[in-house]
Design a protein around this motif. Sequence first.
Motif, PDB file in Angstrom:
ATOM      1  N   UNK A  31     -59.442  -7.615  12.405  1.00 51.43           N
ATOM      2  CA  UNK A  31     -58.501  -6.795  11.647  1.00 51.43           C
ATOM      3  C   UNK A  31     -58.982  -6.759  10.198  1.00 51.43           C
ATOM      4  N   UNK A  32     -59.357  -5.574   9.744  1.00 48.92           N
ATOM      5  CA  UNK A  32     -59.997  -5.413   8.448  1.00 48.92           C
ATOM      6  C   UNK A  32     -59.327  -4.284   7.662  1.00 48.92           C
ATOM      7  N   UNK A  33     -59.652  -4.143   6.384  1.00 45.97           N
ATOM      8  CA  UNK A  33     -58.994  -3.116   5.566  1.00 45.97           C
ATOM      9  C   UNK A  33     -59.073  -1.709   6.147  1.00 45.97           C
ATOM     10  N   UNK A  38     -55.125   3.232   7.293  1.00 44.28           N
ATOM     11  CA  UNK A  38     -54.407   4.341   7.921  1.00 44.28           C
ATOM     12  C   UNK A  38     -52.969   4.005   8.288  1.00 44.28           C
ATOM     13  N   UNK A  39     -52.729   2.745   8.641  1.00 43.69           N
ATOM     14  CA  UNK A  39     -51.362   2.298   8.944  1.00 43.69           C
ATOM     15  C   UNK A  39     -50.506   2.384   7.682  1.00 43.69           C
ATOM     16  N   UNK A  40     -51.062   1.972   6.574  1.00 41.34           N
ATOM     17  CA  UNK A  40     -50.338   2.062   5.307  1.00 41.34           C
ATOM     18  C   UNK A  40     -50.030   3.511   4.942  1.00 41.34           C
ATOM     19  N   UNK A  41     -50.977   4.386   5.148  1.00 41.40           N
ATOM     20  CA  UNK A  41     -50.751   5.801   4.838  1.00 41.40           C
ATOM     21  C   UNK A  41     -49.634   6.383   5.690  1.00 41.40           C
ATOM     22  N   UNK A  42     -49.584   5.992   6.950  1.00 42.00           N
ATOM     23  CA  UNK A  42     -48.535   6.481   7.861  1.00 42.00           C
ATOM     24  C   UNK A  42     -47.159   5.954   7.468  1.00 42.00           C
ATOM     25  N   UNK A  43     -47.114   4.786   6.837  1.00 40.59           N
ATOM     26  CA  UNK A  43     -45.835   4.118   6.568  1.00 40.59           C
ATOM     27  C   UNK A  43     -45.463   4.073   5.096  1.00 40.59           C
ATOM     28  N   UNK A  44     -46.205   4.766   4.253  1.00 39.50           N
ATOM     29  CA  UNK A  44     -45.844   4.865   2.841  1.00 39.50           C
ATOM     30  C   UNK A  44     -46.025   3.584   2.053  1.00 39.50           C
ATOM     31  N   UNK A  45     -47.035   2.798   2.411  1.00 39.52           N
ATOM     32  CA  UNK A  45     -47.320   1.545   1.700  1.00 39.52           C
ATOM     33  C   UNK A  45     -48.417   1.804   0.672  1.00 39.52           C
ATOM     34  N   UNK A  46     -48.190   1.359  -0.558  1.00 38.54           N
ATOM     35  CA  UNK A  46     -49.121   1.651  -1.648  1.00 38.54           C
ATOM     36  C   UNK A  46     -50.146   0.557  -1.905  1.00 38.54           C
ATOM     37  N   UNK A  47     -49.783  -0.683  -1.660  1.00 43.85           N
ATOM     38  CA  UNK A  47     -50.663  -1.799  -2.014  1.00 43.85           C
ATOM     39  C   UNK A  47     -50.230  -3.033  -1.241  1.00 43.85           C
ATOM     40  N   UNK A  69     -63.706  -4.763  -2.816  1.00 44.72           N
ATOM     41  CA  UNK A  69     -64.177  -3.530  -2.176  1.00 44.72           C
ATOM     42  C   UNK A  69     -63.061  -2.510  -1.932  1.00 44.72           C
ATOM     43  N   UNK A  70     -61.804  -2.976  -1.926  1.00 44.78           N
ATOM     44  CA  UNK A  70     -60.686  -2.092  -1.574  1.00 44.78           C
ATOM     45  C   UNK A  70     -59.585  -2.239  -2.624  1.00 44.78           C
ATOM     46  N   UNK A  71     -59.372  -1.190  -3.372  1.00 41.79           N
ATOM     47  CA  UNK A  71     -58.450  -1.270  -4.504  1.00 41.79           C
ATOM     48  C   UNK A  71     -57.002  -1.470  -4.079  1.00 41.79           C
ATOM     49  N   UNK A  72     -56.648  -1.075  -2.839  1.00 42.91           N
ATOM     50  CA  UNK A  72     -55.250  -1.229  -2.437  1.00 42.91           C
ATOM     51  C   UNK A  72     -54.872  -2.699  -2.225  1.00 42.91           C
ATOM     52  N   UNK A  73     -55.864  -3.590  -2.140  1.00 37.40           N
ATOM     53  CA  UNK A  73     -55.577  -5.031  -2.079  1.00 37.40           C
ATOM     54  C   UNK A  73     -55.451  -5.517  -3.514  1.00 37.40           C
ATOM     55  N   UNK A 273     -47.997 -11.472 -10.402  1.00 40.74           N
ATOM     56  CA  UNK A 273     -48.641 -10.929 -11.604  1.00 40.74           C
ATOM     57  C   UNK A 273     -49.679  -9.869 -11.227  1.00 40.74           C
ATOM     58  N   UNK A 274     -49.256  -8.921 -10.414  1.00 40.84           N
ATOM     59  CA  UNK A 274     -50.179  -7.889  -9.904  1.00 40.84           C
ATOM     60  C   UNK A 274     -50.433  -6.828 -10.964  1.00 40.84           C
ATOM     61  N   UNK A 275     -51.652  -6.342 -10.993  1.00 38.27           N
ATOM     62  CA  UNK A 275     -52.005  -5.209 -11.847  1.00 38.27           C
ATOM     63  C   UNK A 275     -52.139  -3.975 -10.971  1.00 38.27           C
TER      64      UNK A 275
END
Length: 276
Positions: A31-33, A38-47, A69-73, A273-275
């Motif tokens: 299970x990788x980014x 695509x699951x996040x896009x389907x469910x309206x998750x931003x980060x 490598x993945x800005x959403x993390x 403390x997320x940016x």
Amino acid sequence: MIIDSHQHFWHFDPVRDSWITDEMQAIRQDFLPEDLLPVYRENGIDACVAVQAAQSEEETRFLLRLAEEHDFIKGVVGWIDLLAPDVEERLAHFSQYKKLKGFRHIVQAEPEGFMLQEAFLHGIGKLEKFGYTYDIVIYPNQLDDAIALVKQFPDQKFVLDHIAKPYIRQGIIYPWDEKIRALARFDNIYCKVSGLVTEADHKSWKEADIKPYLDVVFDAFGSYRLLFGSDWPVCLLAADYARTKAVVTHYLQDRLFAQENEVWYQNAVDVYNLEL
């Protein structure tokens, strides 16, 4: 905005990941980014915040590489040996990584008293200096230890994972409920509304089974110390992402919760403390 405050990535290893038994076929794979996005896009998750699943510094570095490598993390909760005499030096080493926000040890697999041993307390005492959180993942029988731990470090930020894994499947709520309320009296601990569907009956759970436990944590912690988390991909043992998220969505709708943005993203930003 919605931030998933608790999910995992892994390259499945049957030896290292022996906790993923043969009965858990749904998650006995990688299970990788690229699987999650695509699951996040389907469910309206931003980060999201990626949380360790293996007990090694290699795991921490693996998650940090993915976050680079993945800005959403937006954040990583890694692992470090909090029992080690050189824990402060290891924390100093990892402090170079901006997306590393805290640490976790899978205490649910340890005996009662693990969090109260001198070496562990020494390690916890070093986290605040570097601005790190500590995620507490335990079973209900370890809540007394969690209360004692949080009490000893009033300036350290703690996060309780999966509402301490109550016995939803069996319908047992006491004394978990009393101990959750006792723990919530300390204002330095947050709580993740996560991991709920997997504590219910995987095949036949209903939202009504989970509601009494949500009532307890919402009343105890209030909206300003609760965070939404999916526990993906572990949640797939009992529900897909949409249904997992819907448990929280419907609960907030039913309660006409005015501060739901705090649960969906603001508390995750604050505690880790997320940016964005």
